[in-house]
Design an enzyme around this catalytic site. Structure first.
Site: not given
Lengths: 246, 189
Positions: A13, A18, A37, A59, A136, A149, A153
């Protein structure tokens, strides 16, 4: 800044935000970086990073893609799994979530972490590999905005702790980082909800959102370096003091 | 005779956890099936406790041991909410405490367990306005934990009593929380 001279670091990613900042900072700290990525913006990250950085289109939900990315180096000293579903900045109600949305969140974050760990283990250096997952605040205190999400996380923190125990006899460390940064995703979230920026800034004791390159990347580099060999299973919270509940 | 924490309250326990169901019935709960209005839904996170290194875990096993466990919990939460619309209620997830401590050989289930705890926090935030609380009981599961409990391992009754407390009217302001029932193994910060 921690020294990563002579190390090969793979970041997922890493096309923007970030992930890009970590890749660039790692290269500046001396590492050869494998930038992965899903989108073509990873090529620009590799160019910005320099020091022999190479981009691999990848991927993370596809095992073959991940294996091919890791096959770019015989030894990979450190991995940062940062890839996150593109749906992560789209507000959602738990009552409305679909199985397709779950697939996307879970496959990028959790299945992606599994694929990366699988591909990394044979290539980590004996007695000193580093595996970092980006989590996160939503993974620690739930997310009022994006339930799936938050779930993935949070799941990644469980992943890191258990894999830390599993790999500890090998000398490899597994850690998590929970950043609060001014990223494109956050900017998008602010655009979707004009009151969000003010509300969130008031909750950060230091009073600002971290800069990905200056504030978020350095603690990640520490976790990738030899200096952090006695730190494993932990979540390092890099958020200006927003979350102090531990 | 334990305090009747759940007198007059309807409770649905997912899966086949008869031990837990009986423990809640001992608190006066009226056990009900999967349909119709309900006061309390308890979802027990069940997974494969066979310890397998991640390197020996194939993608199908990952899907079975991690992904499915979380989607079952999401489905259970949504089904519970539908049964509590307009009346409020309490949802309690029972998770293995090794999600908190980490456990070698159980990475997929530990990942799922922490995912479910995070789900509970998010659901607590989004559904508080509906009068629904969502909490977790992290219970010690025999086997993988490395530390010795300071108070001895918990009994089935210890787990049921804690679930009953979270399911009762005596835990009004508690939501999104995890109570660890492990005899003092984890001692979360």
């Amino acid at each position: 800044m921690s020294d990563l001279t002579g190390k090969t670091i793979l970041v997922t990613g890493a096309g923007a935000g970030i992930g890009r900042a970590i890749a660039v900072a790692a290269a500046r700290a001396g590492a050869v970086v494998i930038v992965t990525s899903h989108h073509d913006n990873g090529a620009e990250t590799a160019e910005l990073a320099g020091n022999g950085a190479q981009w691999v289109k990848c991927d993370v939900t596809a095992r073959d893609d991940v294996e091919a990315a890791f096959a770019r180096a015989e030894v990979i000293h450190g991995v940062v799994h940062n890839a996150t579903s593109r749906l992560s900045s789209v507000p959602a109600k738990l009552l409305d979530v679909t199985r397709e949305q779950w697939r996307d969140h879970a496959d990028v974050s959790l299945l992606g972490a599994y694929h990366c760990a699988h591909a990394a283990l044979p290539r980590l250096p004996e007695g000193g590999g580093r595996f970092v997952v980006m989590t996160s605040p939503a993974g620690m205190e739930g997310s009022p905005m994006n339930p799936l999400y938050g779930v993935v996380k949070g799941g990644l923190r469980g992943f890191a702790k258990s894999l830390a125990r599993e790999w500890a006899p090998l000398g490899h460390t597994v850690t998590a980082v929970s950043p609060l940064a001014a990223t494109e995703a956050l900017t998008q979230a602010f655009a979707n909800d004009p009151t969000l920026e003010g509300r969130l800034t008031r909750k950060v004791p230091l009073g600002w959102f971290g800069d990905p390159l200056r504030d978020i990347a350095p603690p990640v580099l520490f976790l990738l370096s030899d200096d952090s060999r006695y730190v494993t299973g932990q979540t390092l919270v890099v958020d200006g003091g927003r979350f102090m509940n531990l | 005779m334990p305090t009747m924490l759940l007198s007059g309250r309807t409770v649905h326990v997912s899966g086949d956890d008869l031990t837990l169901a009986h423990g809640l019935a001992a608190h006066g709960a009226e056990l009900v099936g999967p349909d119709g209005p309900v006061d309390v839904v308890v979802h027990v996170v069940i997974g494969d406790l066979v310890e397998v290194p991640l390197a020996d875990t194939d993608p199908d096993a990952w899907a079975r041991r991690c992904d499915r466990v979380i989607t079952e919990a999401i489905d259970a939460a949504l089904a519970a909410h539908a049964r509590m619309v307009g009346r409020g209620g309490r949802i309690v997830f029972v998770t293995p405490s090794f999600g908190l401590t980490g456990a070698a050989g159980l990475v997929p289930l530990a990942t799922a367990a922490e995912g479910v705890r995070s789900l509970a926090k998010t659901a607590a935030r989004q559904w508080g306005a509906d009068g629904i609380t969502v909490s977790c009981v992290a219970r010690r599961v025999a086997g993988p934990e490395v530390a010795i409990p300071t108070f001895g391992p918990p009994s089935d009754d210890d787990v049921a009593n804690t679930v009953a407390l979270l399911a009762s009217e005596h835990s009004g302001a508690v939501t999104g929380a995890t109570l660890v029932v492990d005899g003092g193994t984890v001692l979360v910060p």
